[in-house]
Write a protein that holds these residues in place. Structure first.
Motif, PDB file in Angstrom:
ATOM      1  N   TYR A 394       0.853  -1.189   0.000  1.00  0.00           N
ATOM      2  CA  TYR A 394       0.000   0.000   0.000  1.00  0.00           C
ATOM      3  C   TYR A 394       0.888   1.237   0.000  1.00  0.00           C
ATOM      4  O   TYR A 394       1.928   1.276   0.676  1.00  0.00           O
ATOM      5  N   GLU A 438      -2.406   3.780  -3.886  1.00  0.00           N
ATOM      6  CA  GLU A 438      -2.310   2.518  -4.621  1.00  0.00           C
ATOM      7  C   GLU A 438      -2.254   1.337  -3.657  1.00  0.00           C
ATOM      8  O   GLU A 438      -1.542   1.370  -2.651  1.00  0.00           O
ATOM      9  N   THR A 439      -3.002   0.296  -3.983  1.00  0.00           N
ATOM     10  CA  THR A 439      -2.985  -0.948  -3.219  1.00  0.00           C
ATOM     11  C   THR A 439      -2.792  -2.110  -4.184  1.00  0.00           C
ATOM     12  O   THR A 439      -3.536  -2.246  -5.157  1.00  0.00           O
ATOM     13  N   ASN A 440      -1.808  -2.924  -3.914  1.00  0.00           N
ATOM     14  CA  ASN A 440      -1.543  -4.122  -4.716  1.00  0.00           C
ATOM     15  C   ASN A 440      -1.632  -5.358  -3.838  1.00  0.00           C
ATOM     16  O   ASN A 440      -1.089  -5.376  -2.726  1.00  0.00           O
ATOM     17  N   HIS A 464      -2.866  -8.014  -8.540  1.00  0.00           N
ATOM     18  CA  HIS A 464      -4.124  -7.280  -8.640  1.00  0.00           C
ATOM     19  C   HIS A 464      -3.855  -5.875  -8.110  1.00  0.00           C
ATOM     20  O   HIS A 464      -3.581  -5.687  -6.925  1.00  0.00           O
ATOM     21  N   GLU A 465      -3.932  -4.906  -8.995  1.00  0.00           N
ATOM     22  CA  GLU A 465      -3.541  -3.539  -8.680  1.00  0.00           C
ATOM     23  C   GLU A 465      -4.747  -2.610  -8.696  1.00  0.00           C
ATOM     24  O   GLU A 465      -5.531  -2.603  -9.650  1.00  0.00           O
ATOM     25  N   ASN A 466      -4.881  -1.821  -7.635  1.00  0.00           N
ATOM     26  CA  ASN A 466      -5.928  -0.808  -7.539  1.00  0.00           C
ATOM     27  C   ASN A 466      -5.264   0.545  -7.316  1.00  0.00           C
ATOM     28  O   ASN A 466      -4.591   0.759  -6.302  1.00  0.00           O
ATOM     29  N   VAL A 468      -5.773   4.838  -7.444  1.00  0.00           N
ATOM     30  CA  VAL A 468      -6.714   5.953  -7.448  1.00  0.00           C
ATOM     31  C   VAL A 468      -5.929   7.250  -7.592  1.00  0.00           C
ATOM     32  O   VAL A 468      -5.059   7.560  -6.772  1.00  0.00           O
ATOM     33  N   LYS A 475      -9.686   6.070 -11.542  1.00  0.00           N
ATOM     34  CA  LYS A 475      -9.347   4.787 -10.935  1.00  0.00           C
ATOM     35  C   LYS A 475      -8.854   3.829 -12.012  1.00  0.00           C
ATOM     36  O   LYS A 475      -9.388   3.797 -13.122  1.00  0.00           O
ATOM     37  N   VAL A 477      -7.696  -0.323 -12.460  1.00  0.00           N
ATOM     38  CA  VAL A 477      -7.574  -1.677 -11.921  1.00  0.00           C
ATOM     39  C   VAL A 477      -6.833  -2.523 -12.940  1.00  0.00           C
ATOM     40  O   VAL A 477      -7.232  -2.604 -14.101  1.00  0.00           O
ATOM     41  N   ASN A 479      -5.195  -6.408 -13.572  1.00  0.00           N
ATOM     42  CA  ASN A 479      -4.988  -7.789 -13.175  1.00  0.00           C
ATOM     43  C   ASN A 479      -4.031  -8.401 -14.195  1.00  0.00           C
ATOM     44  O   ASN A 479      -4.364  -8.483 -15.379  1.00  0.00           O
ATOM     45  N   ARG A 507       0.784   0.133 -13.908  1.00  0.00           N
ATOM     46  CA  ARG A 507       0.064   1.311 -14.371  1.00  0.00           C
ATOM     47  C   ARG A 507       1.051   2.383 -14.800  1.00  0.00           C
ATOM     48  O   ARG A 507       2.192   2.434 -14.380  1.00  0.00           O
TER      49      ARG A 507
END
Length: 728
Positions: A394, A438-440, A464-466, A468, A475, A477, A479, A507
């Motif tokens: 994170y 960012e959270t992976n 899996h990457e999120n 913002v 946003k 996302v 995968n 990203r």
């Protein structure tokens, strides 16, 4: 350098490498007997001479022999740091002992370097296997480092998931490799060490290093390292102030090992801006000015403070299986005042009217956790060493950059900068605002299969990457799967032939105004993918480890498209790929009883491909030299004395310039030399090591290219350093 000189340089290095193939066994035995006398803190895994190790970390599988790793690997020891490091200079000054690495800056304001032509910085370093605890201004301070595992090869899917916010390099996780810093631990022999250094014009450094083991069978260990540095560098008007304290607590039980590292840091550099941009039409950069020239306004500064920690634990379940957990976090904040990040000048060296003052306030937080299982078993005649890991990382970043007006920075690179009265007041330092988050999460599996003389290495990370973008709410996302595989064949125990492949996917970067104004400020660019392949051969014999490899890397090409010359406005964009293909020769070990060598040679053919409408296909990659090399030597006439020398050479490189003939401007080649001496003695009963080092002996003035960038750096002047180490 002309073709004949290049061929001669390659021939000399190949001749040096061949020593490892022909020295008799008796020479090897002699070197092994001398090992403990010359190695700092007696690293048992080090090659004779003590500058590099024979083992390194293979991601989640742990330490393995260099010969069993299917890509180029170099593990620098603490002795390498003690010989070549000046703590007032960037850590890249030592990293460039690896031929795949070239320093991109001489100023402690930055940590940039390139690996196989790809720009990197402190963001790309791992600490005890934990990623993303540092950034462009910070790297691990050298006094806490026990060893540096440098992977110049395809291993992106080996270490588990990590962040894609890796600094200035387009937001991508770079394919060239990784740099993992291992911190000092307490040894069986107690250490109470005080070191004092003096370098530059008035820079004094003081270091405390205390280590003790205690408990039953010395199962607990505590090592404390602290630094206080303050004073002027060799560049007049530039200062570095650094204060930090770190501790490493470890436990070695019958069935478990645990290591906790933590500390606080405070770093400030006043002055020292050394990055530039060319705005002329010449086919070659104007000659480099006197390196002692200072281009800062008096308030120029860069400051960061914070804390970080890592926790590593491994627990045996039986003789074959164990579980492990890794955790780390960092928190930092700071600010800076400078004249953009790069000052722009014309053909005559005059600064142009697009330069201006900049104020930036920023903060960052990173948290990482990993839980895994590893073990070994057999299927028929095949031996498996497997590992399975789950990760979560994170990060959150706060930033605000504020620019002053144009036309207030004048003067010339040769005569000095002129700051007009309109420069003041400087732009307001505003509060940093949330920029992105960012959270992976991911899963990584790896298996090293041994059958006969061959080893097959297979690994893959499911990421899996999120992400913002907190500026505009965008946003993303992702995968994706990051595969890594390699094959090693060992005809003998001393010879290994290998091949490897990896892919990375992450990203794109968030476009942020700073050095330039972008019309797409705040936009997040499209995700990018990168691949790397490598084949090579490693040979270890008679005290020499030689690696020769061919590599092929591609990476997104990030460009700035000028959209309004009058207002100096740009659009940040990706345009095809940069392709890096090259040959690399690395040589480490003892040439003879009293001679130790480290270094090598790299040939790099870097071109652009798949650009828009093919407009730039086949062109050079900005700032990347085709040829580069480094050779470091230590001569030890006896057990007390040592003489050290190093030469670093970079061939010419080019940067885009539509105003110049052929659309390019040349960055000239350069060679630098460093030399030093060290002596071990006693004052009464206290062991003392006295050292003296001179960097850039000839006081060479030169420009330094940056991989993939049209900006470039200016060298620092000749720097002297002396130190005294007392073991109390």
């Amino acid at each position: 350098m002309n073709g004949n000189k290049k061929i001669l340089a390659l021939a000399v290095l190949c001749a040096v490498a061949s020593v490892g193939f022909v020295l008799p066994a008796s020479a090897e035995e002699t070197m092994q007997h001398d090992l403990d006398e010359v190695i700092v803190e007696a690293d048992r895994d080090a090659l004779p001479g003590g500058l590099v190790r024979t083992t390194a970390r293979l991601g989640i599988l742990g330490d393995k022999s260099i010969l069993d790793i299917p890509y180029s690997e170099m593990s620098m020891t603490q002795k390498t740091l003690s010989l070549f490091d000046d703590p007032s200079q960037p850590l890249a000054n030592v990293l460039q002992n690896n031929p795949s690495i070239r320093s991109s800056t001489s100023s402690p304001m930055y940590t940039d370097f390139s690996m196989r032509g790809v720009n990197m910085n402190g963001n790309h370093m791992m600490l005890n296997g934990i990623p993303s605890l540092f950034y462009q201004f910070t790297t691990p301070p050298s006094h806490i480092i026990d060893r540096i595992d440098i992977t110049s090869g395809p291993n992106a899917g080996v270490n588990g998931v990590n962040m894609s916010n890796n600094g200035t390099d387009g937001g991508t996780t770079p394919a060239p490799g990784t740099i993992n810093i291992i911190t000092k631990k307490a040894l069986d022999t107690p250490i109470t060490r005080y070191t004092q250094t003096f370098s530059g014009r008035s820079n004094l450094g003081e270091y405390i290093d205390i280590g003790r083991r205690f408990g039953k069978n010395n199962e607990w260990g505590l090592r404390v390292n602290a630094e206080y540095m303050d004073g002027g560098l060799s560049l007049p008007g530039t200062e570095k102030n650094e204060k930090n304290i770190f501790f490493n607590l470890d436990h070695k039980g019958e069935k478990s090992t645990t290591n906790l590292f933590a500390g606080h840091f405070d770093l400030r550099v006043n002055g020292g801006q050394r990055w530039f941009t060319f705005g002329g039409s010449s086919s070659s950069l104007p000659g480099a000015p006197n390196s002692k020239m200072n281009y800062d306004f008096p308030e120029t500064t860069k400051w960061v403070h914070g804390y970080l920690m890592t926790l590593n634990h491994e627990q045996k379940m039986d003789d074959d299986w164990s579980w492990f957990a890794n955790f780390g976090q960092s928190r930092r904040s700071g600010n800076k005042y400078n004249s953009n990040a790069s000052l722009k000048f014309d053909d005559a060296g005059n600064f142009v009217n697009t330069n201006r003052a900049n104020a930036q306030n920023e903060a960052g937080r990173n948290v990482y956790a990993q839980l895994g299982l590893k073990g070994k078993f057999s299927t028929g005649t095949v031996k498996h060493n497997v590992s399975l890991a789950f990760d979560r990382s994170y990060a959150k970043y706060w930033n605000d950059s504020n620019n002053g007006g144009y036309n207030f920075i004048g003067g010339n690179i040769y005569d000095g900068v002129i700051h007009q009265p309109g420069l003041y007041p400087l732009p307001e330092m505003r509060y940093a605002k949330p920029s992105w988050e960012e959270t992976n999460v991911g899963i990584t599996i790896a298996d090293s299969l041994e059958f006969g003389k061959a080893q097959l290495f297979l690994a893959a990370s499911r990421k899996h990457e999120n992400f913002v973008n907190l500026i505009n709410g965008q946003k993303i996302v992702n995968n994706n799967i990051l595969p890594t595989y390699g094959l090693t064949y060992k005809p003998t125990e001393q010879l290994a032939i290998y091949a490897g492949h990896t892919e990375s996917f992450s990203r794109g970067s968030v476009v942020t105004n700073g050095t330039k104004d972008y019309v797409n400020d705040g936009e997040t660019l499209d995700p990018v993918k990168s691949k790397q392949n490598e084949i090579g051969v490693k040979y270890q014999n008679a005290g020499i480890l030689t690696t020769f490899s061919y590599f092929d890397i591609d990476q997104a090409n990030m460009i700035d498209v000028e959209v309004d010359t009058g207002k100096n406005l740009y659009r940040r964009a990706a345009d095809g790929k940069n392709r890096y293909k090259g040959l690399e020769l690395t040589v480490n070990g003892k040439l003879a009883e009293k001679w130790t060598i480290t270094g090598g040679l790299m040939y790099l053919d870097a071109e652009r491909e798949k650009t828009q409408n093919g407009a730039s296909d086949g062109l050079f990659v900005n700032g990347v030299a085709k040829w580069s090399s480094v050779i470091g030597l230590e001569y030890t006439p006896d057990k007390d004395w040592g003489i050290v020398g190093r030469a670093v050479w970079n061939d010419n490189a080019f940067i885009d310039n539509t105003a110049a003939a052929g659309g390019k401007t040349e960055i000239p080649s350069y060679v630098t030399f460093d030399a030093g001496i060290h002596y071990k003695t006693k004052i009464n009963t206290v062991p003392v090591k006295l050292s003296a080092m001179c960097y850039n002996v000839t006081n060479k003035d030169y420009w330094m290219g940056r991989g993939g960038s049209t900006t470039f750096g200016l060298s620092m002047p000749r720097t002297f350093m002396v130190s005294a180490q007392f073991d109390l």
